[in-house]
Design a protein around this motif. Structure first.
Motif, mmCIF file in Angstrom:
data_model
loop_
_atom_site.group_PDB
_atom_site.id
_atom_site.type_symbol
_atom_site.label_atom_id
_atom_site.label_comp_id
_atom_site.label_asym_id
_atom_site.label_seq_id
_atom_site.Cartn_x
_atom_site.Cartn_y
_atom_site.Cartn_z
ATOM 1 N N ILE A 89 -59.005 20.266 62.231
ATOM 2 C CA ILE A 89 -57.665 20.859 62.229
ATOM 3 C C ILE A 89 -56.599 19.774 62.071
ATOM 4 O O ILE A 89 -55.592 19.972 61.376
ATOM 5 C CB ILE A 89 -57.444 21.673 63.518
ATOM 6 C CG1 ILE A 89 -58.378 22.884 63.545
ATOM 7 C CG2 ILE A 89 -55.987 22.138 63.612
ATOM 8 C CD1 ILE A 89 -58.306 23.700 64.807
ATOM 9 N N GLU A 90 -56.807 18.634 62.705
ATOM 10 C CA GLU A 90 -55.837 17.540 62.568
ATOM 11 C C GLU A 90 -55.735 17.067 61.120
ATOM 12 O O GLU A 90 -54.658 16.684 60.659
ATOM 13 C CB GLU A 90 -56.223 16.390 63.492
ATOM 14 C CG GLU A 90 -55.942 16.679 64.957
ATOM 15 C CD GLU A 90 -56.336 15.531 65.864
ATOM 16 O OE1 GLU A 90 -56.975 14.572 65.373
ATOM 17 O OE2 GLU A 90 -55.995 15.585 67.060
ATOM 18 N N GLY A 142 -44.558 20.196 61.442
ATOM 19 C CA GLY A 142 -44.176 20.353 62.834
ATOM 20 C C GLY A 142 -45.164 21.122 63.669
ATOM 21 O O GLY A 142 -45.024 21.218 64.898
ATOM 22 N N THR A 143 -46.206 21.686 63.030
ATOM 23 C CA THR A 143 -47.219 22.439 63.779
ATOM 24 C C THR A 143 -48.026 21.495 64.656
ATOM 25 O O THR A 143 -48.438 20.423 64.230
ATOM 26 C CB THR A 143 -48.160 23.184 62.821
ATOM 27 O OG1 THR A 143 -47.402 24.106 62.040
ATOM 28 C CG2 THR A 143 -49.229 23.949 63.592
ATOM 29 N N VAL A 144 -48.285 21.931 65.893
ATOM 30 C CA VAL A 144 -49.077 21.154 66.840
ATOM 31 C C VAL A 144 -50.289 21.974 67.266
ATOM 32 O O VAL A 144 -50.177 23.177 67.522
ATOM 33 C CB VAL A 144 -48.241 20.778 68.086
ATOM 34 C CG1 VAL A 144 -49.099 20.077 69.133
ATOM 35 C CG2 VAL A 144 -47.060 19.900 67.697
ATOM 36 N N LEU A 145 -51.433 21.337 67.314
ATOM 37 C CA LEU A 145 -52.627 21.978 67.854
ATOM 38 C C LEU A 145 -52.596 21.815 69.368
ATOM 39 O O LEU A 145 -52.754 20.715 69.890
ATOM 40 C CB LEU A 145 -53.892 21.349 67.274
ATOM 41 C CG LEU A 145 -55.219 21.853 67.859
ATOM 42 C CD1 LEU A 145 -55.425 23.329 67.532
ATOM 43 C CD2 LEU A 145 -56.387 21.020 67.337
ATOM 44 N N ASN A 146 -52.377 22.907 70.084
ATOM 45 C CA ASN A 146 -52.307 22.834 71.542
ATOM 46 C C ASN A 146 -53.683 22.665 72.176
ATOM 47 O O ASN A 146 -53.865 21.856 73.092
ATOM 48 C CB ASN A 146 -51.660 24.103 72.107
ATOM 49 C CG ASN A 146 -50.212 24.253 71.675
ATOM 50 O OD1 ASN A 146 -49.491 23.271 71.554
ATOM 51 N ND2 ASN A 146 -49.792 25.483 71.425
ATOM 52 N N PHE A 151 -57.320 33.051 66.682
ATOM 53 C CA PHE A 151 -56.058 32.327 66.762
ATOM 54 C C PHE A 151 -55.247 32.768 67.977
ATOM 55 O O PHE A 151 -55.338 33.915 68.433
ATOM 56 C CB PHE A 151 -55.208 32.584 65.508
ATOM 57 C CG PHE A 151 -55.747 31.971 64.253
ATOM 58 C CD1 PHE A 151 -55.385 30.681 63.888
ATOM 59 C CD2 PHE A 151 -56.597 32.684 63.414
ATOM 60 C CE1 PHE A 151 -55.861 30.112 62.721
ATOM 61 C CE2 PHE A 151 -57.088 32.125 62.241
ATOM 62 C CZ PHE A 151 -56.719 30.834 61.897
ATOM 63 N N SER A 152 -54.429 31.855 68.483
ATOM 64 C CA SER A 152 -53.394 32.194 69.461
ATOM 65 C C SER A 152 -52.220 31.233 69.234
ATOM 66 O O SER A 152 -52.389 30.161 68.650
ATOM 67 C CB SER A 152 -53.908 32.094 70.896
ATOM 68 O OG SER A 152 -54.369 30.783 71.188
ATOM 69 N N ILE A 153 -51.054 31.646 69.705
ATOM 70 C CA ILE A 153 -49.836 30.848 69.527
ATOM 71 C C ILE A 153 -49.229 30.558 70.901
ATOM 72 O O ILE A 153 -48.857 31.486 71.627
ATOM 73 C CB ILE A 153 -48.802 31.571 68.641
ATOM 74 C CG1 ILE A 153 -49.418 31.919 67.271
ATOM 75 C CG2 ILE A 153 -47.555 30.726 68.475
ATOM 76 C CD1 ILE A 153 -49.836 30.720 66.441
ATOM 77 N N ASP A 154 -49.167 29.269 71.234
ATOM 78 C CA ASP A 154 -48.637 28.838 72.532
ATOM 79 C C ASP A 154 -49.282 29.604 73.687
ATOM 80 O O ASP A 154 -48.603 30.033 74.630
ATOM 81 C CB ASP A 154 -47.109 28.987 72.570
ATOM 82 C CG ASP A 154 -46.421 27.942 71.697
ATOM 83 O OD1 ASP A 154 -46.972 26.832 71.546
ATOM 84 O OD2 ASP A 154 -45.335 28.243 71.156
ATOM 85 N N GLY A 155 -50.581 29.802 73.571
ATOM 86 C CA GLY A 155 -51.343 30.418 74.645
ATOM 87 C C GLY A 155 -51.324 31.930 74.677
ATOM 88 O O GLY A 155 -51.927 32.547 75.561
ATOM 89 N N GLU A 156 -50.637 32.562 73.723
ATOM 90 C CA GLU A 156 -50.538 34.017 73.716
ATOM 91 C C GLU A 156 -51.086 34.594 72.405
ATOM 92 O O GLU A 156 -51.003 33.962 71.347
ATOM 93 C CB GLU A 156 -49.080 34.456 73.898
ATOM 94 C CG GLU A 156 -48.497 34.048 75.246
ATOM 95 C CD GLU A 156 -47.083 34.546 75.423
ATOM 96 O OE1 GLU A 156 -46.564 35.212 74.491
ATOM 97 O OE2 GLU A 156 -46.488 34.278 76.476
#
Length: 326
Positions: free
Chosen positions: A218-219, A243-247, A295-300
Motif C-alpha cells: 500500500i505504501e 495526502g492519503t495516509v494508511l492508518n 476498506f474503512s476510513i479513519d476507523g469507520e
C-alpha cells in the motif's frame, strides 16, 4: 608532639584508612566475581517484550528430570501462562492452543496448533515462533521443531512450508528483529494512461519482519508509480490521492482490513472509481495471505464510494480491469 611527628602520625592514619578502603573494595570485588562465575544450569521460558519488538526470557523452576513428553507438556503449559516478569508477554496467547504434538526417533518435534495461530502474522508471529522454538529446544533429545496449523504445515509469505526450526534459526534471543530481511517482487497495480484500466508494475522489495508486505504494497501505491525506476509518466497514472495516509492494515482469515485517512475518498479526476478501488484490491490480493479486502476510513465503515460503489462490502480480485502489457 612536634610538627614533624604530628605530620608522620597523620600520614600513618591516612595510610591506615586507605588500606582499609582498599581491603573493603577488594573483598567486594571478590564477592562480585564469585557471583559472576556462578552459572545457571536451569531452563528458561522465552516470551515477548511489552512492545512485541524483541524476545525476552525468565528463569524457570521446571526440573530437568522427567521424560521428554512430560517436559514438553510442562513447557507448553508455562508458555501459555502469564510470565512472572510484568514486562514480558507469554509466547502462546489465550486463543492459541497446542492440540497435540509428537516427536520422532530423530528428535524432530511436531506441534499441532489450532486455527487461531493463523491469525498472527508478521512480527508477532515470528517472535512467538522463535520464543516457542527456543524454549522447547532446551529439552535434551529435541533436534528441531516444526509447526502445523489446522493440520497443515506452517508456510511463509510465499506459501512455502517453513519446515524444521532450531534455536539457531533465529537471531539473538534478546536482540532486535531488524535482521529478518527478505527479498520479493510485488505486482503493484496502477492506472493506465486512459484512467480506465489497470496495469501491473513489478516492484522488487527488500523487507524485514517489522513491516508487513501488505503495508509495503500500500505504501508503494501511495508513493505512486514514478518512484519506481523505469516507469514512464506517459504510460501509468497514480491511483491514490495525494495526502492519503494508511492508518492501519491487518490480515485475518485471508481478509485484509485496510484503514485509510479521509483523503482516500478524494478520487483523482482522471481515473474511474473502479480503477481507484481495484488498484488497491488487486495489489493486495497478489499477496499469498490475502483473498479479500475490506476498506474503512479513519476507523469507520463508509457505505458508498463517490456515491456510486458499495464501499462497505469485501472486495475480491478483478482481472477484467487489467490491461495486458508487453
Amino acid at each position: 608532639m612536634n610538627i614533624k611527628e604530628k605530620n608522620i602520625f597523620n600520614i600513618q592514619i591516612k595510610d591506615f584508612f586507605m588500606a582499609a578502603i582498599f581491603l573493603i573494595v577488594f573483598i567486594a570485588f571478590l564477592l562480585t566475581g564469585c557471583g559472576k562465575k556462578e552459572k545457571y544450569n536451569g531452563y528458561y521460558i522465552y516470551g515477548l517484550d511489552a512492545t512485541e519488538k524483541k524476545i525476552m526470557y525468565e528463569k524457570c523452576s521446571i526440573s530437568k528430570k522427567g521424560k521428554t513428553d512430560v517436559l514438553i507438556k510442562r513447557f507448553i503449559s508455562k508458555m501459555s501462562k502469564e510470565p512472572d516478569n510484568i514486562n514480558m508477554k507469554k509466547a502462546i496467547p489465550d486463543d492459541v492452543k497446542v492440540d497435540s504434538f509428537d516427536i520422532n526417533s530423530s528428535g524432530d518435534l511436531s506441534l499441532y496448533f489450532n486455527a487461531a495461530y493463523g491469525n498472527y502474522t508478521g512480527v508477532a508471529e515470528i517472535l512467538r515462533r522463535a520464543a516457542i522454538v527456543k524454549t522447547l529446544s532446551q529439552i535434551k533429545g529435541i533436534r528441531g521443531v516444526q509447526f502445523y496449523v489446522s493440520g497443515q504445515p506452517l508456510t511463509d509469505s510465499n506459501m512455502e512450508p517453513i519446515g524444521i526450526m532450531t534455536s539457531n534459526s533465529f537471531i539473538d534471543n534478546t536482540g532486535s528483529i531488524g535482521d529478518y530481511k527478505q527479498k520479493t517482487t510485488l505486482n503493484v497495480y496502477f492506472s493506465d494512461n486512459t484512467g480506465k484500466a489497470l496495469v501491473a508494475i513489478p516492484v522488487d522489495i527488500t523487507y524485514n519482519a517489522t513491516i508487513s508486505l501488505e503495508q509495503l504494497a500500500i505504501e508503494q501505491l501511495i508513493s505512486g508509480p514514478y518512484t519506481i525506476e523505469g516507469v514512464s509518466k506517459n504510460n501509468v497514472l497514480p491511483t491514490i490521492p495525494k495526502g492519503t495516509v494508511l492508518n492501519k492494515v491487518t490480515v485475518k482469515e485471508n481478509t485484509c482490513y485496510a484503514d485509510f485517512s479521509k483523503e482516500f475518498l478524494n478520487k483523482e479526476d482522471n481515473i474511474t472509481d473502479y480503477v481507484a478501488i481495484y488498484s488497491v484490491v488487486n495489489t493486495l490480493v497478489e499477496l499469498p495471505s490475502v483473498n479479500k479486502v475490506q476498506f474503512s476510513i479513519d476507523g469507520e465503515q463508509v457505505l458508498k464510494y463517490n456515491q456510486n460503489i458499495n464501499f462497505g462490502e469485501e472486495f475480491e480480485r478483478n482481472l477484467d480491469l487489467v490491461r495486458e502489457t508487453k
